[in-house]
Design an enzyme around this catalytic site. Sequence first.
Site, mmCIF file in Angstrom:
data_model
loop_
_atom_site.group_PDB
_atom_site.id
_atom_site.type_symbol
_atom_site.label_atom_id
_atom_site.label_comp_id
_atom_site.label_asym_id
_atom_site.label_seq_id
_atom_site.Cartn_x
_atom_site.Cartn_y
_atom_site.Cartn_z
ATOM 1 C CE LYS A 1 -0.269 -0.353 5.022
ATOM 2 N NZ LYS A 1 -1.119 -0.748 6.151
ATOM 3 C CE1 TYR B 1 10.687 31.713 5.058
ATOM 4 C CE2 TYR B 1 11.031 29.328 4.889
ATOM 5 C CZ TYR B 1 10.626 30.529 4.323
ATOM 6 O OH TYR B 1 10.168 30.542 3.044
HETATM 7 C C1 LIG Z 1 -0.366 -1.773 6.763
HETATM 8 C C2 LIG Z 1 -0.937 -3.020 7.219
HETATM 9 C C3 LIG Z 1 -0.132 -4.152 7.376
HETATM 10 C C4 LIG Z 1 1.372 -4.129 7.219
HETATM 11 O O1 LIG Z 1 1.939 -3.685 8.436
HETATM 12 P P1 LIG Z 1 3.513 -3.596 8.635
HETATM 13 O O2 LIG Z 1 3.657 -3.245 10.056
HETATM 14 O O3 LIG Z 1 4.014 -2.558 7.722
HETATM 15 O O4 LIG Z 1 4.068 -4.922 8.330
HETATM 16 C C5 LIG Z 1 -0.742 -5.345 7.711
HETATM 17 N N1 LIG Z 1 -2.080 -5.411 7.887
HETATM 18 C C6 LIG Z 1 -2.889 -4.337 7.777
HETATM 19 C C7 LIG Z 1 -4.338 -4.490 7.983
HETATM 20 C C8 LIG Z 1 -2.343 -3.106 7.447
HETATM 21 O O5 LIG Z 1 -3.131 -2.054 7.341
#
Ligand SMILES: *Cc1c(COP(=O)(O)O)cnc(C)c1O
Length: 714
Positions: free
Chosen positions: A386, A612
């Site tokens: 993702k 800044y």
């Molecule tokens: C993002 C996500 C993962 C992966 O988690 P990591 O800690 O990056 O391994 C697994 N399951 C769900 C439901 C997620 O949203």
Amino acid sequence: MTRRLKQKKMISCPHMQRANGVDQFRLTAAVMVIAIHTFPFASFNGFLDQVITLSIFRVAVPFFFMVTGYYLIGPYAEKPSYPKSWKINRFLLSMLKLYLLICILYLPVSIYTGTVSFSMPLMELAKVIIFDGVLYHLWYFPAVILGVVICRFLLQKAPISLVLLGTSVLYLIGLGGDSYYYFIELFSGIKVIYQLFFQLFDYTRNGLFFSPLFLILGAKLYLKRGQQTKLLHAKMGFAFLGLALEGTLLHAYTMMRHDSLYFTLPFVSYYLFQFLLKWQPKYRFFKAKEYSLWLYILHPFSIMGVYFLAKLLPFLENSLLQFFLTVLFTLVLSVIPIEVLPRFKKKKRQKIRRAGKEIDLAALRGNYHSIKELLPEKTKLMAVVKADAYGHGAEACSRQLEREGVSFFAVAVLEEAIRLRKSGIQGEILILGYTSPEDSDQIAHYELIQSIFSREYAEALNRRKVRLRCHLKIDTGMHRLGFTPDVQEILPVYRMAYLDCEGIYSHLGSSDTLSAEGRGRTEQQITVFDELLGRLEEASINYGCTHLQSSYGVVNYPELSYDYARVGIFLYGVLSQPDKVLETKLRIRPVLSVKAVLVSQRTVQAGEYIGYGTANKTDRNRKIGTVAIGYADGIPRQLSNTGYSLRYKDFSLPQIGLICMDMLLVDLTDVPEITLGAEIEIMENCEDAAAKGATITNELLSRLGGRLENKTSC
Ligand SMILES: *Cc1c(COP(=O)(O)O)cnc(C)c1O
């Protein structure tokens, strides 16, 4: 803690596996093809060549068609979905390209042999290119292309059993134009039709009459995979005997027009392939596919080479010796396209022009295999890609992982899933988050799996009347998303007409901590999940694939063995936050590095303000550098003045002042020599940077901006 393992057979989580036996046999088949073109027994006994080389070994080419049928047409016949069509189109395109390339490669030879000439009528040329192949053995390529096109067309119109019948009829017609032509000639009426055929092609061993049947037989076996055939060995034995007999008799008593189609050949091929599907070779040659292809393509060059060599060296006048020499030469030749040329293709590392990320796919591969070792045998890795694979580029990463054997991917949203499909990812893709019911047809079209997390959502999807594959998400105690673990709440979903529930999962809220409290929470979640599975089983529900752990869950709770573990952050080679204990447990390394260019440097007098605001005032004369990356590129402004530093070669460059949108400043006072344009490493230690920025690497990486250049290397 004990894990109740699945005992009942009714739960199924299917997983496609490569057929190793089939893959390995490719080499043998390629050598058989070489034998057919070299007559290894000619010096001893011509009869042996008739029985073995020109009859038995004829199984080689049908075998190759069946491999294509099994892996390409089979999945399409099972379900003609978007990814399967994509795969067929890609196959056709790459075969066309390959055919074109070898046509050019063999052009001098085919002109020399007279198959192709510049003064040829166009019709004649088309016949050679579409059916016969520009050199005798190259007919295979147009035949597989035409055959696949025909099979796909037929499968769109009719069930596979009917297609099998149709292609069998084509094959029978083909027989008449090949080894059974002697009998055709007895009937002048039929002979006329065949004469007409031969205006179009020289042989009936082509993409119209020959390849479709074998492609469909391969597909048929794909659909039957896992089923046993009774008396397979006996059937195979009889079929081979029949082929040897048929070949011998036809050679001995008839004038054959050509000798590559036999009545018994489809039977032999079918049983042999079934045998190979069961065969688990002890030793595997991993490049069997590549070498068999190039053995096939290149062996005529070796045949010519050996032929001329034998003229010079009379002791080579032995057919068996020549055969082995040809195989050997071709193997050596094959090393060029397989081992040598790819090295030239590897591009030199491109320079970052302003700011960019470098993705090291070799590191990704290594991480995948390391994590896989931590998983129990029955648990497979679902790659979480993702947010553009946590900023690493979802397409390149997924393609790489798919090549390594990953067959399940998870994304957050529909658009990410579609992008993966359009780039050709064949594995399953689970959407972890919400998709609007209005996009149901997209979920179905791209063959995606949707997470379902409530009764209302399930009903809304079901009302769309589009058949959807889905996994149920259970809230076992994280209280973010999912069904309450109550069978009465969940059971109705399994009865919804348009939802195919193929899996069930939950997510752990505290698997990254081993504190007593965290452990307690996790154990509780696991218990809730397992109890629910038990109750579903009691209700005779086949809930399909199970998964619970993410990265930290895999390492901290290795005793769990669900069907999949959803691994994200560890694939990318970093921990969410610094953790010395975990660092030693896990053999992973960062996949991504961020680099940006030094675009300006100046000396600033003591007592001046930097950047800044007025928080940074120089205590003495300082050399200040400007690096062309800022928070719009994903370098958190919160990192400003936290002790965060960048790196140039052996020098640590302290960041100074507030990080700007497109630039940040570093202190170069202690760096003796640095030129404009130097590449600066922005996050040498991602975990450390995340901690200093009061976040975790997951956030830091996934927010790296879209305007960063992306340099991916293998
Ligand atoms: C993002 C996500 C993962 C992966 O988690 P990591 O800690 O990056 O391994 C697994 N399951 C769900 C439901 C997620 O949203």
